[in-house]
Scaffold this active site. Structure first.
Site, PDB file in Angstrom:
ATOM      1  N   ASP A   7       5.767 117.736 127.592  1.00 20.28           N
ATOM      2  CA  ASP A   7       5.702 117.835 126.134  1.00 20.28           C
ATOM      3  C   ASP A   7       5.674 119.314 125.766  1.00 20.28           C
ATOM      4  OD1 ASP A   7       5.443 117.297 123.473  1.00 20.28           O
ATOM      5  OD2 ASP A   7       3.517 116.287 123.602  1.00 20.28           O
ATOM      6  N   ASP A 102      11.753 117.314 122.322  1.00 18.66           N
ATOM      7  CA  ASP A 102      10.689 118.149 122.901  1.00 18.66           C
ATOM      8  C   ASP A 102       9.844 117.427 123.948  1.00 18.66           C
ATOM      9  OD1 ASP A 102       9.528 116.387 121.140  1.00 18.66           O
ATOM     10  OD2 ASP A 102       8.178 117.852 120.234  1.00 18.66           O
ATOM     11  N   GLU A 103      10.282 116.268 124.410  1.00 18.21           N
ATOM     12  CA  GLU A 103       9.493 115.575 125.417  1.00 18.21           C
ATOM     13  C   GLU A 103      10.364 114.667 126.275  1.00 18.21           C
ATOM     14  OE1 GLU A 103       6.745 112.492 124.216  1.00 18.21           O
ATOM     15  OE2 GLU A 103       7.684 112.402 122.238  1.00 18.21           O
TER      16      GLU A 103
END
Length: 350
Positions: A7, A102-103
């Site tokens: 993350d 983003d993850e």
């Protein structure tokens, strides 16, 4: 299975801070209009000390912190950084399931034989991402997805939490039940009314109690997850959507002729890969990374797809010139990529 959840820390805000370092010490909010109906997309860690968080109304965020700096999201810029991050991650752990910009999940078991090695691999991922992009990320390593995801949020920012096999349930047990992925507001309220406020309380429910509170397959799934049981494998996209080559220089370059020479060499390699796969491309992209690690890319799309190295190189050089025209400066990396791939089709003879 050994899986990690990665993350990126306050991703949108972190990118804005890289692009404008003066924002690092200020409460920064990426989102909509604070004087309208805008919503917070993300907030940096300075702003979070005021209780500001994602999905909060920007008006409420402004009320909590009148001196906050608000910026509108720049999704194309975030996309450039995201692509750089995931390209870097795949250099350490090849098999990845991206679940967002983003993850995502990493198949650490592919490169590590045990959890001790997995910790070293996760540390290597963090180091590589920071070196390539100046961004930080937090990772959770566990035997299954749900525990890895919860663990990645444990020590933000730039944290690493490893949950060894056999410790999944005890790791989850003391956490608030809402921290368990899949438990939404309605399920949380039902459980709270029954006096269940922790993940361990959910894990301890009998079949009869579970049917009364969370009936059906969803309830069983949530109880399994609360016990650290999650049989999901990584979901992998098998279709290749782009081909790219990039190079980081030993010393930052400003010489335009040398930069063009680098791009032409990369374009030839991209063309070889296209031809070997029997594909053509409609879009050519040049990637520029500056001495301060900020990233720019410029692209052009064609009406007729190509696989010719000279043409790809010509376009890439033109795109680089355009990028340096917008922002001059020394470059530490350049790259050439193509996308909009399709199987090669020979034109019919007339």
């Amino acid at each position: 299975m050994i899986v990690a959840h990665l993350d990126l820390d306050a991703f949108f805000a972190a990118v804005e801070e890289l692009e404008n370092p003066g924002l690092r010490t200020k409460p920064l909010i990426v989102g909509g209009d604070p004087h309208g109906r805008g919503v917070v997309a993300t907030a940096n860690y300075v702003a979070r000390t005021y209780g500001i968080h994602s999905a909060m109304s920007c008006a409420e965020a402004l009320r909590r912190c009148p001196r906050a700096v608000f910026v509108r999201p720049r999704h194309s810029t975030y996309g450039e950084y995201s692509r750089a991050v995931w390209s870097t991650v795949r250099g350490v752990v090849p098999t990845v399931e991206r679940t967002g910009i983003d993850e995502g999940y990493l198949d650490v078991g592919e490169v590590a034989s045990d959890f001790l090695e997995a910790r070293a691999v996760a540390e290597g991922v963090q180091t590589a991402v920071r070196a390539a992009t100046s961004l930080t990320c937090s990772l959770g390593v566990a035997s299954c997805k749900v525990v890895a995801k919860v663990a990645s949020d444990r020590r933000k920012p730039a944290g690493l939490t490893v949950v060894p096999p056999g410790a999944e349930a005890s790791f989850l047990a003391p956490l608030p039940v809402r921290r368990l992925p899949g438990v939404g507001p309605k399920a949380e309220e039902r459980l709270r009314r029954a006096g269940i406020e922790t993940v361990g309380g959910l894990a301890a429910l009998s079949d009869a109690e579970l049917r009364g509170l969370l009936p059906g397959a969803v309830g069983t799934m949530l109880r399994d997850r609360a016990r650290g049981v999650d049989l999901r494998e990584l979901e992998l996209a098998v279709e290749r959507i782009s081909i790219s080559v990039e190079n980081t220089f030993a010393r930052d370059l400003t010489d335009r002729e040398k930069l063009h020479e680098e791009l032409r060499g990369m374009a030839a390699e991209v063309a070889r890969r296209l031809q070997a796969s029997g594909q053509t491309a409609r879009t050519v992209t040049a990637k520029l990374r500056y001495a301060d690690f900020s990233i720019r890319s410029r692209s052009t799309s064609l009406s007729v797809p190509i696989d010719d190295g000279d043409r790809i190189g010509e376009l890439a050089c033109s795109l680089l010139d355009r990028g340096l025209g917008d922002r001059p400066g020394a470059l530490r990396l350049v790259g050439v990529g193509v996308s909009g791939l399709a199987a090669y089709q020979q034109l019919p003879l007339v």
